[in-house]
Design a protein around this motif. Structure first.
Motif, mmCIF file in Angstrom:
data_model
loop_
_atom_site.group_PDB
_atom_site.id
_atom_site.type_symbol
_atom_site.label_atom_id
_atom_site.label_comp_id
_atom_site.label_asym_id
_atom_site.label_seq_id
_atom_site.Cartn_x
_atom_site.Cartn_y
_atom_site.Cartn_z
ATOM 1 N N PHE A 1 -11.242 22.085 31.950
ATOM 2 C CA PHE A 1 -11.514 23.522 31.994
ATOM 3 C C PHE A 1 -11.215 24.186 30.651
ATOM 4 O O PHE A 1 -11.772 25.251 30.352
ATOM 5 C CB PHE A 1 -10.735 24.205 33.131
ATOM 6 C CG PHE A 1 -11.304 25.545 33.480
ATOM 7 C CD1 PHE A 1 -12.508 25.636 34.176
ATOM 8 C CD2 PHE A 1 -10.693 26.723 33.095
ATOM 9 C CE1 PHE A 1 -13.078 26.872 34.476
ATOM 10 C CE2 PHE A 1 -11.247 27.959 33.394
ATOM 11 C CZ PHE A 1 -12.432 28.027 34.085
ATOM 12 N N GLU B 1 1.060 20.641 29.591
ATOM 13 C CA GLU B 1 -0.193 19.970 29.918
ATOM 14 C C GLU B 1 -1.398 20.852 29.550
ATOM 15 O O GLU B 1 -2.396 20.367 29.011
ATOM 16 C CB GLU B 1 -0.205 19.666 31.412
ATOM 17 C CG GLU B 1 -1.070 18.481 31.768
ATOM 18 C CD GLU B 1 -0.930 18.104 33.238
ATOM 19 O OE1 GLU B 1 -0.059 18.680 33.931
ATOM 20 O OE2 GLU B 1 -1.696 17.240 33.682
ATOM 21 N N GLN B 2 -1.277 22.132 29.829
ATOM 22 C CA GLN B 2 -2.374 23.046 29.478
ATOM 23 C C GLN B 2 -2.550 23.139 27.964
ATOM 24 O O GLN B 2 -3.679 23.153 27.471
ATOM 25 C CB GLN B 2 -2.107 24.439 30.056
ATOM 26 C CG GLN B 2 -2.351 24.531 31.553
ATOM 27 C CD GLN B 2 -2.158 25.950 32.044
ATOM 28 O OE1 GLN B 2 -1.041 26.459 32.078
ATOM 29 N NE2 GLN B 2 -3.240 26.607 32.403
ATOM 30 N N THR C 1 1.622 25.694 30.713
ATOM 31 C CA THR C 1 2.442 24.478 30.690
ATOM 32 C C THR C 1 2.080 23.604 29.480
ATOM 33 O O THR C 1 1.045 23.803 28.840
ATOM 34 C CB THR C 1 2.188 23.652 31.962
ATOM 35 O OG1 THR C 1 0.802 23.240 31.967
ATOM 36 C CG2 THR C 1 2.463 24.457 33.221
ATOM 37 N N TYR D 1 -11.706 32.997 24.238
ATOM 38 C CA TYR D 1 -10.473 33.013 23.454
ATOM 39 C C TYR D 1 -9.300 33.483 24.317
ATOM 40 O O TYR D 1 -8.192 32.947 24.232
ATOM 41 C CB TYR D 1 -10.670 33.936 22.249
ATOM 42 C CG TYR D 1 -9.577 33.849 21.209
ATOM 43 C CD1 TYR D 1 -9.465 32.729 20.389
ATOM 44 C CD2 TYR D 1 -8.666 34.888 21.038
ATOM 45 C CE1 TYR D 1 -8.467 32.651 19.423
ATOM 46 C CE2 TYR D 1 -7.669 34.825 20.074
ATOM 47 C CZ TYR D 1 -7.577 33.698 19.265
ATOM 48 O OH TYR D 1 -6.594 33.627 18.320
ATOM 49 N N MET E 1 -4.341 20.194 26.820
ATOM 50 C CA MET E 1 -5.772 20.282 27.159
ATOM 51 C C MET E 1 -6.522 21.109 26.117
ATOM 52 O O MET E 1 -7.637 20.771 25.716
ATOM 53 C CB MET E 1 -5.959 20.954 28.534
ATOM 54 C CG MET E 1 -5.665 20.074 29.732
ATOM 55 S SD MET E 1 -5.492 21.085 31.254
ATOM 56 C CE MET E 1 -7.203 21.473 31.608
ATOM 57 N N THR F 1 -4.203 32.389 27.282
ATOM 58 C CA THR F 1 -3.488 32.268 28.555
ATOM 59 C C THR F 1 -3.017 30.830 28.766
ATOM 60 O O THR F 1 -1.876 30.590 29.159
ATOM 61 C CB THR F 1 -4.397 32.700 29.717
ATOM 62 O OG1 THR F 1 -4.906 33.994 29.424
ATOM 63 C CG2 THR F 1 -3.631 32.745 31.032
ATOM 64 N N MET F 2 -3.890 29.875 28.501
ATOM 65 C CA MET F 2 -3.522 28.466 28.699
ATOM 66 C C MET F 2 -2.391 28.054 27.749
ATOM 67 O O MET F 2 -1.514 27.280 28.112
ATOM 68 C CB MET F 2 -4.738 27.557 28.503
ATOM 69 C CG MET F 2 -5.757 27.669 29.636
ATOM 70 S SD MET F 2 -7.135 26.503 29.454
ATOM 71 C CE MET F 2 -6.331 24.943 29.861
ATOM 72 N N PRO G 1 -10.392 27.391 38.173
ATOM 73 C CA PRO G 1 -9.103 27.349 38.867
ATOM 74 C C PRO G 1 -8.569 28.687 39.375
ATOM 75 O O PRO G 1 -7.480 28.717 39.951
ATOM 76 C CB PRO G 1 -8.162 26.760 37.807
ATOM 77 C CG PRO G 1 -8.780 27.149 36.512
ATOM 78 C CD PRO G 1 -10.260 27.193 36.719
#
Lengths: 275, 347
Positions: free
Chosen positions: B149, B209-210, B207, B197, B213, B202-203, B91
Motif C-alpha cells: 500500500f 514496518e510501515q 510503525t 505525500y 514499506m 502518516t505511514m 486499509p
C-alpha cells in the motif's frame, strides 16, 4: 499559472485542507451536525439500523470497486466509481453514527475492518459476485430502488443525524436508480445477446429480492419501479422465489467471507499501523 | 485559462479547413495557397497564440499532437491499473475513498484527452484499438508492479509529481484544446500528489514496518520515475520539432533536473533516502547532481519487456472485448430509438 507552484508547496503545511474534497485532515464525517440523540430514541435499535444500512453500502461499494479498469466503456468506468464512492460515503457516515450511539465509541474502520462475515448484516444480493454488466446493472436497479424507497422514509427519522444522512442519500440514490434504469432499457432493447443476458440477470436476482421486502416495508414502491423499467425494456418482471435465511440476521452466501478477506487484508496484516 | 484575448484572424474563416480534410491533398479552387496558410500558422506560433481545431495546421503538427495526446490518454487509462489494484484492499475507509476517487479522476482525464484528440480528427474507438494492438504506447512507468500500500503513496508523490513537472508546461501548449485539458488535469494531479505525500507522512509516523514499506517503495519507484521524462536530450528524436512547434516547452533533461531538485527536500522532510549514491547539491550549478538512469532498462520496458507490460495490456484488452456486447447494445438501442422518434414525428 506558475510552472512550479503546485509542486514546490507540497512539503509545506496543510492548513487549507477544507479545500479538498476528501480533505487530508478530515476526521469526523458528521462534523457540524447536532449529534445528541433525542429523548425516546432507542439507541441500540438506532445503531442496529445504521450498521445494517452501512453494511449494504460498504459491500456494494466493494463490488463496484471491482469494476475499476474492467468497465465496458470509460463513461461507465466513471459512473460506476461515482456510485461506489457515494455508497462508500454513506457507509462511513452510518458507521460513525452507530459508533456514537451504541456506547462502544468505535470509529468507522472498527466496523469495516474488525468484524467477521457472521457479524455483517447486509442483504445477500449486495454480496453476490459482479457477474456480467447485465447482472451488475439489474442488481443496482433493485438495490437502489429499494434503498431509495427506504431512505425516503428515513428522512423523517427522529434521529437528526440519520435523517440528515438519508436526505443526502436520497439525491445520490435517485441518480443510481436512474443510471441503472437507463442501462436496463438499453440492454433489454439493444441486441439479442444483451436481451438474453438481461433475462438471465433478472432470473438470478429473483431469489434474493424476497429478503429486501422482509427488511423494509417498501414492496409497492420497488415493484412499481421494476414494472416501469422492465416494461420499457421489453423484459419480464423478476420472480421473487423465497430463499431461506436473511442477511439481516447474519446469514450469508459463501461469497461474503472472501470479499471481506480482501477488504480487510492490509488492515488486519498490520493491526498496529496508522493510515 | 485566459484563452486568446489578442487573437486576430488574419485568414478569413471560410478558408479554414474542417478537421477531417488533409491539407496536403487539398487544392480546390478558392483555397489559399499552402505557403500563406503555413505563414499564418508560423506567425500564430511565434506570437505564442493558440492553434484551434478549425485553424489550418501542417499535417506533421496534427500527427504529432494526435500521437502525443493519444499516448497521454492511454497512459491515464493504463495508469488506473497499478493503483486500482489497491482500492478493494485500502486499509481504512478514508484511504479507500481517496484512492477510489483518484483512480476515477484518471478515467476522467483519459476522457478529456481522447476528446482533445478527437478535435484533430482522431476517433476514440480507433485510438483504443491502436493501444490494444500495441501500435500506440503509454507511459512505461505503469509497467511496474505495486507491491504494497506504500506504493500508492509513492506513486502519488513521484509519478504524479513527475507528471505535473511534465504537464504544467503543457498548459501553455500551442494547441488550444490540449492546453485547456491540461489545466484541469494538472489541478487534479496536484491534489493527488498531496494525497500521496500525506499518506507517506502518516505511514512514516506509524510503525517500523510501515517506515520500511515506504523506503522500499521509494527504492523501487525512484529510477523508473526519473525515466518518465524520456530519454536524454541527445537521444530524443522528436523533441526539437515539438519544441519548435511549442507543443513541448522544456527539454527532457531540464524537466528531469527540475523534478530532482524539487523532490530532494521533500524526501528529507519525509525521512526517506533516495536510492542514488551520486545525488548531491552542486553549488556551482545551483542544482543537484544525480546518477544516470539505466537507459537500457527504459528501452526494454518501452519495447514491451517490463515486469507488467503483458498484464496491463491483457487487462485493457479483456475489458474492451468483454464490453463489446454492451457497446453494441447501446448502439442498437440508440438507432432503434432514433427510428421510433422519426416515425413518431412522421405520424
Amino acid at each position: 499559472m506558475s510552472d512550479d507552484h503546485v509542486y514546490l508547496t507540497l512539503a509545506e503545511g496543510h492548513e487549507d485542507d477544507t479545500r479538498w474534497a476528501y480533505g487530508t485532515g478530515f476526521e469526523d464525517p458528521l462534523h457540524g451536525v447536532d449529534t445528541a440523540v433525542p429523548e425516546g430514541v432507542d439507541v441500540r435499535e438506532l445503531a442496529r439500523v445504521c450498521v445494517a444500512l452501512a453494511d449494504d453500502a460498504l459491500v456494494s461499494a466493494q463490488r463496484l470497486a471491482e469494476w475499476t479498469t474492467r468497465a465496458p466503456e470509460l463513461e461507465e468506468e466513471v459512473a460506476l466509481a461515482n456510485i461506489g464512492l457515494d455508497l462508500l460515503g454513506q457507509a462511513r457516515l452510518l458507521y460513525s453514527r452507530a459508533g456514537q450511539v451504541d456506547g462502544t465509541g468505535r470509529d468507522e474502520d472498527a466496523y469495516a475492518y474488525v468484524r467477521d462475515a457472521d457479524d455483517f448484516r447486509n442483504v445477500r444480493l449486495a454480496e453476490l459476485p459482479n457477474g456480467d454488466f447485465a447482472f451488475s446493472i439489474v442488481r443496482l436497479l433493485v438495490l437502489s430502488s429499494w434503498r431509495l424507497a427506504h431512505f425516503a422514509r428515513l428522512v423523517d427519522h427522529p434521529d437528526p443525524v440519520l435523517a440528515a444522512i438519508a436526505a443526502k442519500g436520497v439525491k445520490e440514490l435517485t441518480y443510481h436508480r436512474q443510471y441503472a434504469a437507463d442501462w436496463s432499457v438499453r440492454l433489454g432493447d439493444g441486441t439479442e445477446e444483451s436481451h438474453r443476458r438481461m433475462r438471465k440477470a433478472l432470473e438470478l436476482v429473483g431469489p434474493y429480492v424476497g429478503e429486501l421486502f422482509t427488511a423494509y416495508d417498501v414492496r409497492d414502491e420497488v415493484v412499481d419501479v421494476l414494472r416501469q423499467v422492465t416494461e420499457a425494456a421489453g423484459l419480464p418482471m423478476p420472480v421473487y422465489r423465497p430463499l431461506p435465511g436473511a442477511g439481516r440476521a447474519g446469514d450469508h452466501t459463501e461469497h461474503l467471507a472472501p470479499l471481506l478477506a480482501e477488504l480487510q487484508s492490509v488492515a488486519r496484516a498490520l493491526p498496529e499501523a496508522t493510515w | 485559462m485566459p484563452g486568446r484575448p489578442n487573437h486576430v484572424t488574419l485568414i478569413p474563416n471560410e478558408w479554414s479547413v474542417g478537421k477531417l480534410v488533409s491539407m496536403t491533398t487539398t487544392d480546390s479552387a478558392g483555397a489559399p495557397p499552402e505557403d500563406a496558410l503555413q505563414e499564418h500558422f508560423d506567425a500564430t506560433i511565434a506570437r505564442d497564440q493558440r492553434i484551434e481545431p478549425r485553424d489550418w495546421m501542417p499535417e506533421g503538427y496534427r500527427r504529432t499532437l494526435v500521437r502525443q495526446i493519444a499516448q497521454h490518454a492511454h497512459s491515464e487509462i493504463i495508469g488506473m491499473q497499478p493503483e486500482g489494484e489497491w482500492i478493494t484492499r485500502a486499509p481504512s475507509l478514508r484511504r479507500k475513498a481517496i484512492l477510489f476517487a483518484k483512480v476515477q479522476d484518471e478515467a476522467g482525464h483519459g476522457l478529456y484527452l481522447y476528446s482533445a484528440a478527437e478535435t484533430l480528427g482522431a476517433d476514440r474507438a480507433d485510438l483504443t484499438n491502436r493501444l490494444i494492438e500495441g501500435r500506440q504506447k503509454y507511459s512505461s512507468i505503469f509497467n511496474y508492479p505495486t507491491r504494497s500500500f506504500a506504493d500508492v503513496g509513492v506513486i502519488g508523490w513521484f509519478v504524479d509529481g513527475a507528471a505535473i513537472c511534465n504537464q504544467v508546461p503543457l498548459c501553455r501548449s500551442s494547441y488550444g484544446p490540449y492546453a485547456r485539458a491540461m489545466v484541469r488535469i494538472c489541478k487534479e494531479e496536484s491534489f493527488h500528489q498531496r494525497q500521496g505525500y500525506e499518506l507517506l507522512l502518516t505511514m512514516m509516523r506509524g510503525t517500523d514496518e510501515q517506515r520500511a514499506m515506504v523506503q522500499d517503495a521509494v527504492d523501487r519507484w525512484w529510477w523508473p520515475s526519473l525515466m518518465m521524462f524520456g530519454p536524454p536530450d541527445d537521444a530524443s528524436p522528436n523533441s526539437a520539432q515539438s519544441m519548435a512547434w511549442k507543443i513541448k516547452r522544456h527539454s527532457n533533461d531540464e524537466l528531469r533536473q527540475r523534478f530532482v531538485d524539487m523532490t530532494v527536500p521533500q524526501a528529507e522532510k519525509l525521512g526517506v533516502t533516495l536510492p542514488d549514491p551520486d545525488l548531491k547539491w552542486n553549488e556551482e550549478r545551483g542544482h543537484h547532481d544525480f546518477g544516470t538512469p539505466d537507459w537500457t532498462e527504459l528501452k526494454r520496458v518501452i519495447t514491451g519487456d517490463g515486469p507488467c507490460n503483458d498484464q496491463r495490456m491483457e487487462r485493457r484488452r479483456t475489458a474492451h472485448e468483454e464490453g463489446a456486447w454492451v457497446r453494441a447494445a447501446a448502439t442498437a438501442h440508440a438507432a432503434r430509438s432514433g427510428e421510433r422518434a422519426r416515425k413518431g414525428t412522421a405520424a
